[in-house]
Motif scaffolding. Structure first.
Motif, short mmCIF file in Angstrom:
data_model
loop_
_atom_site.label_atom_id
_atom_site.label_comp_id
_atom_site.label_asym_id
_atom_site.label_seq_id
_atom_site.Cartn_x
_atom_site.Cartn_y
_atom_site.Cartn_z
N ALA A 187 -0.07 -1.79 -7.11
CA ALA A 187 -0.02 -1.48 -5.68
C ALA A 187 -1.28 -0.71 -5.29
CB ALA A 187 1.21 -0.63 -5.34
N TYR A 188 -1.76 -0.99 -4.10
CA TYR A 188 -2.88 -0.22 -3.58
C TYR A 188 -2.41 1.16 -3.19
CZ TYR A 188 -5.52 -4.59 -3.23
OH TYR A 188 -6.17 -5.76 -3.50
N VAL A 189 -3.32 2.12 -3.27
CA VAL A 189 -3.07 3.48 -2.81
C VAL A 189 -4.16 3.78 -1.80
CG1 VAL A 189 -2.96 5.91 -3.48
CG2 VAL A 189 -2.13 4.14 -5.05
N GLY A 190 -3.75 4.24 -0.61
CA GLY A 190 -4.77 4.46 0.40
C GLY A 190 -4.33 5.36 1.54
N SER A 191 -5.27 5.62 2.40
CA SER A 191 -5.05 6.40 3.61
C SER A 191 -4.82 5.42 4.74
CB SER A 191 -6.27 7.27 3.87
OG SER A 191 -6.12 7.95 5.08
N CYS A 192 -3.70 5.55 5.44
CA CYS A 192 -3.35 4.60 6.49
C CYS A 192 -3.15 5.31 7.82
CB CYS A 192 -2.07 3.85 6.11
SG CYS A 192 -2.18 2.94 4.56
N SER A 193 -3.46 4.60 8.89
CA SER A 193 -3.26 5.17 10.23
C SER A 193 -2.74 4.11 11.18
CB SER A 193 -4.57 5.75 10.76
OG SER A 193 -5.53 4.74 10.91
N ALA A 194 -2.02 4.59 12.19
CA ALA A 194 -1.51 3.74 13.27
C ALA A 194 -1.72 4.50 14.56
CB ALA A 194 -0.04 3.41 13.06
N ARG A 195 -2.25 3.85 15.56
CA ARG A 195 -2.53 4.49 16.85
C ARG A 195 -3.34 5.77 16.70
NH1 ARG A 195 3.15 5.19 18.79
NH2 ARG A 195 3.77 4.26 16.87
N GLY A 196 -4.24 5.80 15.72
CA GLY A 196 -5.10 6.96 15.53
C GLY A 196 -4.48 8.12 14.78
N HIS A 197 -3.26 7.96 14.26
CA HIS A 197 -2.58 9.03 13.54
C HIS A 197 -2.50 8.69 12.05
CE1 HIS A 197 -1.29 11.03 17.21
NE2 HIS A 197 -1.00 9.84 17.68
N ASP A 198 -2.88 9.65 11.22
CA ASP A 198 -2.75 9.51 9.77
C ASP A 198 -1.26 9.50 9.44
OD1 ASP A 198 -2.47 10.04 7.00
OD2 ASP A 198 -4.34 11.17 6.95
N LEU A 199 -0.77 8.42 8.85
CA LEU A 199 0.66 8.28 8.58
C LEU A 199 1.18 9.33 7.58
CD1 LEU A 199 1.03 4.39 8.44
CD2 LEU A 199 1.39 5.94 10.38
N VAL B 50 0.85 -1.19 0.00
CA VAL B 50 0.00 0.00 0.00
C VAL B 50 0.88 1.24 0.00
CG1 VAL B 50 -1.79 1.29 1.23
CG2 VAL B 50 -1.81 -1.21 1.30
N ARG B 51 0.62 2.13 -0.94
CA ARG B 51 1.30 3.43 -0.97
C ARG B 51 0.41 4.45 -0.28
NH1 ARG B 51 3.76 2.41 -6.16
NH2 ARG B 51 5.85 1.77 -5.55
N LEU B 52 1.03 5.32 0.50
CA LEU B 52 0.27 6.36 1.18
C LEU B 52 -0.23 7.38 0.16
CD1 LEU B 52 2.56 6.93 4.29
CD2 LEU B 52 0.45 5.60 4.16
N ALA B 53 -1.53 7.61 0.15
CA ALA B 53 -2.14 8.52 -0.81
C ALA B 53 -1.82 9.97 -0.45
CB ALA B 53 -3.66 8.32 -0.83
N GLY B 54 -1.56 10.77 -1.46
CA GLY B 54 -1.40 12.20 -1.27
C GLY B 54 -0.01 12.68 -0.93
N VAL C 196 -1.52 -1.38 11.68
CA VAL C 196 -1.84 -0.30 10.75
C VAL C 196 -3.16 -0.62 10.06
CG1 VAL C 196 -1.08 0.89 8.65
CG2 VAL C 196 0.59 0.27 10.40
N THR C 197 -3.98 0.41 9.92
CA THR C 197 -5.25 0.27 9.22
C THR C 197 -5.20 1.14 7.97
OG1 THR C 197 -6.42 -0.04 11.30
CG2 THR C 197 -7.75 0.57 9.39
N CYS C 198 -5.40 0.53 6.82
CA CYS C 198 -5.39 1.27 5.56
C CYS C 198 -6.75 1.15 4.88
CB CYS C 198 -4.33 0.72 4.60
SG CYS C 198 -2.64 1.03 5.13
N MET D 290 4.15 12.07 8.31
CA MET D 290 5.34 12.21 7.46
C MET D 290 5.48 13.63 6.95
SD MET D 290 7.11 9.49 7.46
CE MET D 290 8.17 9.63 6.03
N LEU D 291 4.38 14.27 6.62
CA LEU D 291 4.42 15.68 6.20
C LEU D 291 4.86 16.57 7.35
CD1 LEU D 291 1.14 15.81 4.11
CD2 LEU D 291 3.47 16.03 3.20
N ARG D 292 4.33 16.30 8.54
CA ARG D 292 4.61 17.12 9.72
C ARG D 292 6.08 17.12 10.09
NH1 ARG D 292 5.23 16.37 14.95
NH2 ARG D 292 4.91 14.14 14.82
N VAL D 293 6.74 15.96 9.98
CA VAL D 293 8.16 15.88 10.33
C VAL D 293 9.08 16.22 9.16
CG1 VAL D 293 7.80 14.23 12.20
CG2 VAL D 293 8.35 13.38 9.91
N GLY D 294 8.49 16.50 8.00
CA GLY D 294 9.26 17.00 6.87
C GLY D 294 9.94 15.96 6.01
#
Length: 194
Positions: free
Chosen positions: A94-106, A35-39, A82-84, A110-114
């Protein structure tokens, strides 16, 4: 591997522990699904960026952009499940989707930490997190880094043994870089607040 065109729209949920392929790609070993992280997009594993602080007078410090992106994603995921939510399939299957772990959008993390940049199309709000990281110069935003699409088009050697000089040469011939303009920032007129 370049971000691939979306071939098919699907709706599917995948849950489980993951292995990380790179800073934007997850592997679910139990179901053998990728799964690739969308966006978002992130540096490829063999890709280097360069710290603007120089060694001596002429050499920029190399930064392993791809491995650091994957390491940050690993830090975010940890050993959590992880839930995607899969929204599409790209041209490589490959799937493209929105994934989260412990309630955080992955992708947001990744964007937040640069260590990722927004890739079109992206959900609303992603660009705000990217701007936050750019202003704070987190992750790759503190370096000179070649745009991922241009790197993929120009990199001949894509092995993990790739030397930083190869990316330095690509950066010297660049058409686009995604880093903030450090030199321009240093030449601000005195007395400005921005």
């Amino acid at each position: 591997m370049a971000p691939q065109a979306i071939n098919e729209t699907v709706s599917k949920m995948i849950v489980g522990r993951v292995a990380l392929i790179d800073g934007r790609t997850l592997w679910f070993p139990r179901s053998a699904q990728k799964v690739r992280l969308a966006g978002i997009d992130a540096c490829e594993l063999p890709q280097w960026s360069f710290d603007p602080t120089r060694y001596g007078k002429s050499t920029l410090k190399p930064v392993p952009c791809g491995p650091l992106a994957r390491a940050w994603l690993k830090r975010i995921v940890g050993d959590s499940r992880v839930t995607c939510t899969v929204i599409a399939v790209d041209s490589n299957g490959a799937y493209v989707g929105s994934c989260s772990a412990r309630g955080h959008d992955l992708a947001v993390e990744m964007l937040r930490v640069g260590w990722a940049r927004v890739n079109s199309p992206s959900p609303p709000g992603y660009i705000s997190w990217q701007r936050y990281a750019m202003v704070a110069r987190h992750g790759m935003w503190a370096t000179y880094v070649l745009d991922m699409d241009e790197w993929r088009a120009g990199a001949v050697d894509r092995t993990l043994q790739r030397q930083p000089i190869a990316d330095f040469n690509l950066l010297a011939e660049r058409k686009r870089e995604i880093s903030p303009p450090f030199i321009d920032a240093r030449k601000r007129p005195a007395g400005t607040d921005r």
